[in-house]
Each structure stands twice: as structure tokens, then as C-alpha cells.
Scaffold this motif. Structure first.
Motif, PDB file in Angstrom:
ATOM      1  N   LEU A 276       0.839  -1.206   0.000  1.00 54.80           N
ATOM      2  CA  LEU A 276       0.000   0.000   0.000  1.00 54.80           C
ATOM      3  C   LEU A 276       0.874   1.257   0.000  1.00 54.80           C
ATOM      4  CD1 LEU A 276      -2.830   1.311   0.314  1.00 54.80           C
ATOM      5  CD2 LEU A 276      -2.467   1.191   2.795  1.00 54.80           C
ATOM      6  N   HIS A 280       1.027   4.066  -3.035  1.00 48.31           N
ATOM      7  CA  HIS A 280       0.649   5.456  -2.758  1.00 48.31           C
ATOM      8  C   HIS A 280       1.816   6.416  -2.982  1.00 48.31           C
ATOM      9  CE1 HIS A 280      -3.241   4.826  -0.178  1.00 48.31           C
ATOM     10  NE2 HIS A 280      -3.353   4.396  -1.414  1.00 48.31           N
ATOM     11  N   GLN A 281       3.050   5.917  -2.840  1.00 47.59           N
ATOM     12  CA  GLN A 281       4.212   6.764  -3.141  1.00 47.59           C
ATOM     13  C   GLN A 281       4.342   6.981  -4.631  1.00 47.59           C
ATOM     14  OE1 GLN A 281       7.424   4.681  -1.039  1.00 47.59           O
ATOM     15  NE2 GLN A 281       7.683   6.489   0.263  1.00 47.59           N
ATOM     16  N   TRP A 283       1.738   6.501  -7.069  1.00 49.40           N
ATOM     17  CA  TRP A 283       0.560   7.117  -7.681  1.00 49.40           C
ATOM     18  C   TRP A 283      -0.252   7.870  -6.634  1.00 49.40           C
ATOM     19  CZ3 TRP A 283       1.648   1.881  -8.967  1.00 49.40           C
ATOM     20  CH2 TRP A 283       2.121   1.702 -10.281  1.00 49.40           C
ATOM     21  N   ARG A 284      -0.947   8.883  -7.066  1.00 49.59           N
ATOM     22  CA  ARG A 284      -1.733   9.692  -6.143  1.00 49.59           C
ATOM     23  C   ARG A 284      -3.006   8.943  -5.755  1.00 49.59           C
ATOM     24  NH1 ARG A 284      -3.088  15.584  -8.122  1.00 49.59           N
ATOM     25  NH2 ARG A 284      -0.818  15.633  -8.019  1.00 49.59           N
ATOM     26  N   ALA A 285      -3.260   8.856  -4.438  1.00 46.92           N
ATOM     27  CA  ALA A 285      -4.461   8.176  -3.949  1.00 46.92           C
ATOM     28  C   ALA A 285      -5.695   9.064  -4.127  1.00 46.92           C
ATOM     29  CB  ALA A 285      -4.302   7.806  -2.477  1.00 46.92           C
ATOM     30  N   PHE A 290     -10.453   4.615   0.235  1.00 43.43           N
ATOM     31  CA  PHE A 290      -9.581   3.667   0.931  1.00 43.43           C
ATOM     32  C   PHE A 290     -10.390   2.905   1.976  1.00 43.43           C
ATOM     33  CE2 PHE A 290      -7.010   2.767   4.723  1.00 43.43           C
ATOM     34  CZ  PHE A 290      -6.085   1.879   4.175  1.00 43.43           C
ATOM     35  N   THR A 307      -7.902   0.332  -2.304  1.00 43.27           N
ATOM     36  CA  THR A 307      -7.544   1.732  -2.538  1.00 43.27           C
ATOM     37  C   THR A 307      -7.733   2.032  -4.016  1.00 43.27           C
ATOM     38  OG1 THR A 307      -5.847   3.438  -2.202  1.00 43.27           O
ATOM     39  CG2 THR A 307      -5.091   1.289  -2.990  1.00 43.27           C
ATOM     40  N   VAL A 309      -6.247   4.690  -7.062  1.00 50.82           N
ATOM     41  CA  VAL A 309      -5.199   5.671  -7.372  1.00 50.82           C
ATOM     42  C   VAL A 309      -5.386   6.172  -8.795  1.00 50.82           C
ATOM     43  CG1 VAL A 309      -3.549   4.629  -5.780  1.00 50.82           C
ATOM     44  CG2 VAL A 309      -3.606   3.844  -8.161  1.00 50.82           C
TER      45      VAL A 309
END
Length: 714
Positions: A276, A280-281, A283-285, A290, A307, A309
Motif C-alpha cells: 500500500l 501510494h508513493q 501514484w496519487r491516492a 480507501f 484503494t 489511485v
């Protein structure tokens, strides 16, 4: 598929399978279904074999596989419970019998009947959940081969699948089955809509190439850099899932972005959270998308991190992250409890205990609860998304999305809900109509002497809360309601020149599916029932419906052109009953009710059986039936009975006295009726009379058929 082919499928996950018993069940089922064919023309036994094959994909135990092979034998062949139990044991016989009873439930009928059958369905599931697993596999294969059914039958089965079986599969955690059932039903119910989705998919693929393959490679690369070993599986969402999103969000296909889904299967729970973080690092969440079902699992055992993204070209991508054991439960749901691996019951800490799971669904429904309340609660339980809230002590309470503090209070205990006067959410006092959100802490404030208010019905969401509130409101001032209801009933029945007796009220209660005549009066006094509804429950208006009557010569559907028919004198089937025809050379077809005892005489002559059904519509009152009546031997009683029969729109064609006693006598009354509903209504009206000791439908099983020239109605 041969018996050996099926055994090999089982042996692939259970080397210790009882191959001899499976082969014996295969041969027994094949023998019992010999001479029977599906609508497609294939031998009927191909269906049970395919059902068994579907269940092998869930790695289920031998008993479930054998049940699949035999699931139609008790219903459709000369085999019975005792024969199956003798050959294969009590466990398998109980399972086969359970599937048979589920098959006989007409779940797509009117609302009240549907609620009653939902209750029976959950009772059957509570005894052994494998029964519903076989039934779901049975429905899946029927939907895969639905094109061979009649068009109107396809629509009925597809709606039933969409309304009941697909959500039930999802509620059990078998998401793959839910998606396939929904898509197959969608293909029948809205073929144009599904075709348009498929065309847009093809266009999108031509314009953007293989998006799934590119995103999969991106994810594998990101996880590799983070030192995480995992499998990444990508897929486009099913057409029905996309169609539903389009309807819910009221937007076109081109504006939908999250039409692709990806699953990341990791080696450990720790890797799930590392994955996770890596995603998230990179691609933008998307905010608000979530969900952590690992720390807060669903009641069916489902665990996963969800989630969404923003992937390539700003398209939304849904990602599910779970371990292999979690994935097995996500694929099989509650069925994972019976899964085998290498000949042993698979040890999966995430598989939920079926007994506990089913008890969570049923414990809140009291035996005397209204059918409509029960159905409402079941549908909410099956269809709704969940929110997770906490008590002040940290206990988790699961509720449907949109639930209020009132729902929370009743979820803890009915006593807490009844005494609720207020609530605090995250230590702040809030109105009782506040919609709860995930992760909130809720404290219920109670007071002695408090009772639910009528306005709570508009605030509450859960079936449990609504049912408890209704029960409490009915209990309040019940004596006054009963007293008022009795006066209203006396007035309503007086308009049709009838008296209100305890027997009349008990008859109305049975018709309205209520617990007692007093309950009828209470609801009448509280305006939940009208006087007209109570009168109609006992003495309904039976004037023939307006419109053109069904021609008696064409009353039965399924005959060959020019083929004549006659009603069997042994069972005298009425329009509305399930029927089957038996051909007689030179005399046409004799129509029997499906449960006629004389049908056993033709079991070894399947070539003479004809699949028939009554024409829907208004039939004339020309179909004779016989009532077996025992009444008081008092002056004027028989006259009143005859008058009542005439008032219901039936005609008496003959009377035959069987037994005379000083106080009672028994007779057969020959009446001409429109259909089965007409018969039931007439019997209900007679049964309500205090001078009627007993009433039954008389069928003469000693009569042979045919005995007369066939002209259509006889």
C-alpha cells in the motif's frame, strides 16, 4: 464429462477422495435421469455433472460433490430420501433433500410470499450451508445455458438471479460467482445495454491499447524496487458492474474512470501494508476510496485492503491488496470452510465458521416477526455496504451505510434501543437522525421509562431497528387498539351481512399471515389494516375480472396444433396449478396436476409426458371441482352454505351425502370454478363459518383416465 474426468478434478485437490463413492453416485444419478432431457436436447444428467464440476473449482468435500450429482434425483426421478440415505448415507441424503426443498421455493413470487420463502431459505442454510452452495452452482449452470429456455422463463429466472442469488453469493463472499451471475442475468434482461458496454470496451482498447498489461508491468516494477514479492493480476470490470456505476453516478461510459481493477497477492500481512505504501508513493491516492478490511474484516471472512489511485493518463485504478490465504477466502467466501488441499481440510485462519456466519444473519429475526419486516431486514443485510463504528469500550458494531444512532442502539441490544433518548458521536451530542460514518465512536444515552417514538421509523435504517420499533409501537396502547379494532370489524362485516366471530378472525389472521385474531384487531385499530382488507381476507369479492375470458379450447399451452385435451377425473386440475399431460393414442392428452398420485403409473413411459401450463388470464367458471364438507345438522345450515357458495361466484352442479349423524353430516359438493385461487377463496369463506367442522378438496384416486371423448374442458 465422464465419472473419471470428475474424479480427476476432485483428486487434483483431494488425493484421498473416495473415488468409488463418487463413481457410484455418478452411475446412480445417470441411471435415475435416464430418458430425461434438458430444453437444449442434451441428456438431463449433463446438468448435475456440470454443477459438480463448478463445485470442484471451490475445492469442496466429497459430500458436496456427490450432493451436486444427486441434487435433482429426489425431485425429478423415482428415487426418494430413503433410497439415497441407504446408498450414500444420512449426511448426503439430508443435503440432497435440502437442495430439493430450496428448489421448490418460488422465490420470485409476490412480496409477502417472498419474505416467507426467504425465512425458509435461511432456515435451510442454517442447517448446512453446503445446501446453498450446491443451489448457487445449480443456478450458475442454468444461467450459463439459459438460452435453451422459453423467452418468458428466461426473464423470470434472470430477475430471480439478479434479485436473490447474485446478492446472496456476494454476501457469502463468492464475489466471482456474484459477478458472473449478474452479468449472465444482465445479458438476458438488458441485452442492448450490455452490448453497448462491450462495444465501448473494444473501442477503448483500440484507442488506448492494452492498458491492463501496461499498468500491471508498472506495478510489478514498483513492488520490485521496494523488495516486495507479489503477484499482480489485472482485469476489466464486468459489463453489469460498469452499467450499475453509470446508473448510480448518472454519467456516460466516457466519463467513467475506474473500470479497471487490480489485485496484488503478497506473501504476508506485513507486505500488504508495505505494498500500500509503495503504490501510494508512486501514484496519487483518490480521497475517500480507501478501505482496510484486514483490520476490520467483513462478517463473511473477507480481508483485503482497497484503494483507488490515479494511474496512466489520469485514469482511476482500483487496487485490492491481500495475502494468498486471504485471497482464497475472497474467492470462496464462506465455502472456504470446506475447502480441501492435499487430501486434508484446508487450514485457513481467515475462513469464517459457517454456523456463526448464518447465526449473525438470523439471530435478530424473531419467529413471530412480520414477513415484510423480515424481508426488509434480509435485503438490507444482503445488499448494503457497511460502516464500522465503535462503542465507548472499543467494540466494533457493523451497520449498513446511512445508519443512525438509533440503529446503533438496537444493534447493541433491543433494551438499549428501546430506552434510547440521545447519543454522543466522538464525544459530541448529536441528533438521533445523524448519519454515522466509518470509525466514529458512538455512546447511547438511555433513560428509564423511555419508549420508541413513531418518528423513529423514518430515522432508522436497519431491519432490526425498524422491526423492534414497530413491535414496541404496537404494544403501546394495544388494549385500546384491540377494542377499537373490534368495533371497526363489527361495522365492516355488518356491511356484508356477516358476523364477527373468533373463527372468522382466526381465518382472517391465517390469510393475512398474522399470529392471531387479536393481532388482526390490533392492527385494524392502529390503522395498519383497513376493515375492507379484513373482510376481503375472509369474503373477497369474486366477480370475474373484466376483459375477455380465456377460450376453454385453448386454456392449456404446450399442446401440438389440433391436439385435444381433457382434465383428468382423478385430480381435476384447475387453472393456476402446475400440470403435466399424458398422451393417449387417438384420444389426445389427459391433463393431471403435477402432484397427482396416479402419475406414478406413467413413470416408466416418459415419452408420453407433455410439459404443459395453463394460459394466463381470466378463465370462465366452468372447471368442476369437489369439496368434502362436514357441517352441523341444523335447520338452515345447508341453505346458508349454498348461498355463500353462490355469493363467491361459484355454481353448484351436484350434491352427494356420504354420512349422516344426529349432530353432523358429511357431503360432497360439486362446484364449477374459475381457477385455483377461486377454489382457495371459496374454501376460506366456508371455513370461516362456525357451522363448518371441516372442509377439504376431494380427489378420487380410484378413477381411471381417460373415460370420455376429449373436448377441452370436461
Amino acid at each position: 464429462m465422464t465419472a473419471d474426468d470428475l474424479i480427476e478434478l476432485v483428486r487434483a485437490y483431494n488425493p484421498k477422495t473416495n473415488a468409488d463413492l463418487i463413481r457410484e453416485a455418478y452411475e446412480f444419478g445417470e441411471q435415475m435421469h435416464e430418458g430425461q432431457f434438458r430444453q437444449s436436447g442434451e441428456p438431463y444428467f449433463t446438468h448435475p455433472v456440470e454443477v459438480a464440476a463448478i463445485l470442484t473449482e471451490q475445492r469442496l468435500d466429497d459430500a458436496t460433490i456427490i450432493t451436486a450429482l444427486l441434487h435433482d434425483t429426489i425431485e425429478d426421478t423415482k428415487a426418494n430420501y430413503a433410497i439415497v440415505a441407504e446408498k450414500f448415507g444420512d449426511e448426503i441424503a439430508r443435503l440432497v433433500d435440502g437442495v430439493t426443498k430450496l428448489t421448490n421455493l418460488q422465490l420470485s413470487s409476490v412480496e409477502t410470499k417472498q419474505a416467507e420463502n426467504f425465512r425458509k431459505l435461511f432456515i435451510a442454510m442454517s442447517r448446512d450451508l453446503r445446501v446453498i452452495l450446491v443451489k448457487l452452482a445449480d443456478r450458475l449452470h442454468n444461467m450459463r445455458t439459459i438460452k435453451s429456455m422459453r423467452v418468458e422463463k428466461q426473464g423470470q429466472k434472470a430477475r430471480e438471479t439478479m434479485d436473490i442469488y447474485a446478492p446472496l453469493a456476494g454476501r457469502m463472499g463468492m464475489q466471482w460467482m456474484r459477478e458472473e451471475l449478474e452479468d449472465l442475468a444482465f445479458k438476458v434482461l438488458n441485452p442492448e445495454g450490455r452490448a453497448s458496454i462491450m462495444r465501448r470496451f473494444l473501442t477503448l482498447q483500440k484507442e488506448s491499447g492494452d492498458v491492463i498489461q501496461r499498468i500491471t508491468k508498472d506495478m510489478v516494477k514498483v513492488l520490485g524496487k521496494a523488495g516486495i514479492e507479489a503477484d499482480v493480476i489485472g482485469r476489466a470490470k464486468k459489463p453489469y458492474s460498469i452499467w450499475r456505476k453509470m446508473q448510480e453516478k448518472e454519467m456516460g461510459f466516457s466519463r467513467l474512470s475506474d473500470i479497471y481493477g487490480f489485485r496484488v497477492i503478497t506473501q504476508s500481512e506485513e507486505d500488504c501494508y508495505r505494498t500500500l505504501g509503495a503504490i501510494h508513493q508512486r501514484w496519487r491516492a483518490v480521497p475517500g476510496r480507501f478501505k482496510d478490511y484486514i483490520s476490520q474484516p467483513k462478517s463473511n471472512g473477507y480481508r483485503s485492503i482497497h484503494t483507488t489511485v490515479l494511474g496512466r493518463d489520469g485514469k482511476r485504478v482500483e487496487v485490492q491488496i491481500r495475502t494468498q490465504l486471504m485471497h482464497e477466502v475472497a474467492e470462496s467466501g464462506v465455502a472456504a470452510h470446506w475447502s480441501y488441499r492435499d487430501g486434508q481440510r484446508a487450514e485457513n485462519d481467515f475462513a469464517v465458521d459457517p454456523a456463526k456466519w448464518i447465526s449473525q444473519l438470523t439471530e435478530q429475526f424473531d419467529g413471530d416477526e412480520d414477513h415484510e419486516d423480515f424481508l426488509e431486514a434480509v435485503k438490507l443485510e444482503m445488499y448494503s455496504d457497511k460502516v464500522f463504528c465503535f462503542t465507548p469500550k472499543g467494540e466494533v458494531i457493523k451497520l449498513p451505510r446511512g445508519a443512525t444512532p438509533i440503529d446503533f442502539a438496537f444493534a447493541i441490544h433491543t433494551r438499549i434501543g428501546t430506552a434510547c433518548v440521545g447519543a454522543k458521536v466522538d464525544h459530541m451530542r448529536v441528533p438521533l437522525w445523524t448519519r454515522l460514518k466509518n470509525g466514529q465512536s458512538v455512546e447511547i444515552i438511555t433513560a428509564e421509562g423511555q419508549s420508541p417514538q413513531a418518528t423513529w421509523l423514518d430515522i432508522a435504517v436497519t431491519g432490526k431497528a425498524k422491526s423492534a420499533i414497530r413491535r414496541s409501537l404496537r404494544q403501546q396502547d394495544r388494549d385500546q387498539f384491540v377494542k377499537l379494532g373490534r368495533e371497526l370489524a363489527r361495522s365492516a362485516f355488518g356491511h356484508v351481512r356477516k358476523r364477527v366471530t373468533e373463527k372468522v378472525l382466526d381465518t382472517a389472521a391465517r390469510t393475512l399471515r398474522l399470529s392471531s385474531g387479536e393481532e388482526v384487531l390490533a392492527r385494524l385499530g392502529s390503522s395498519e389494516l383497513t376493515g375492507q382488507q379484513v373482510v376481503q381476507a375472509v369474503y373477497p369479492e369474486l366477480t370475474p375480472p373484466e376483459g375477455e375470458k380465456v377460450d376453454t379450447r385453448r386454456a392449456v399451452i404446450g399442446l401440438s396444433p389440433g391436439q385435444r385435451f381433457d382434465r383428468a377425473p382423478c385430480c381435476k386440475p384447475l387453472p393456476g396449478e402446475r400440470i403435466v399431460g399424458i398422451t393417449f393414442r387417438g384420444k389426445g392428452v389427459v391433463v393431471h396436476s403435477i402432484d397427482c398420485a396416479r402419475m406414478t403409473e406413467y413413470e416408466d413411459q416418459p415419452e408420453r409426458w407433455v410439459d404443459l401450463r395453463w394460459h394466463e388470464g381470466s378463465h370462465p367458471a366452468v372447471y368442476d371441482s369437489v369439496l368434502d364438507l362436514t357441517i352441523s345438522n341444523d335447520a338452515g345450515v345447508l341453505g346458508r352454505m349454498c348461498t355463500l357458495i353462490g355469493e363467491t361466484g361459484a355454481n353448484i352442479s351436484d350434491l352427494l351425502f356420504l354420512d349422516r349423524k344426529p349432530d353432523f353430516y358429511r357431503l360432497l359438493i360439486y362446484v364449477e370454478l374459475r381457477d385455483l385461487m377461486h377454489l382457495h377463496t371459496l374454501m376460506r369463506a366456508l371455513e370461516a363459518e362456525s357451522d363448518v367442522a371441516s372442509i377439504d378438496r376431494f380427489r378420487d384416486e380410484t378413477v381411471s383416465a381417460p373415460s370420455a371423448v376429449l373436448t377441452g374442458v370436461k
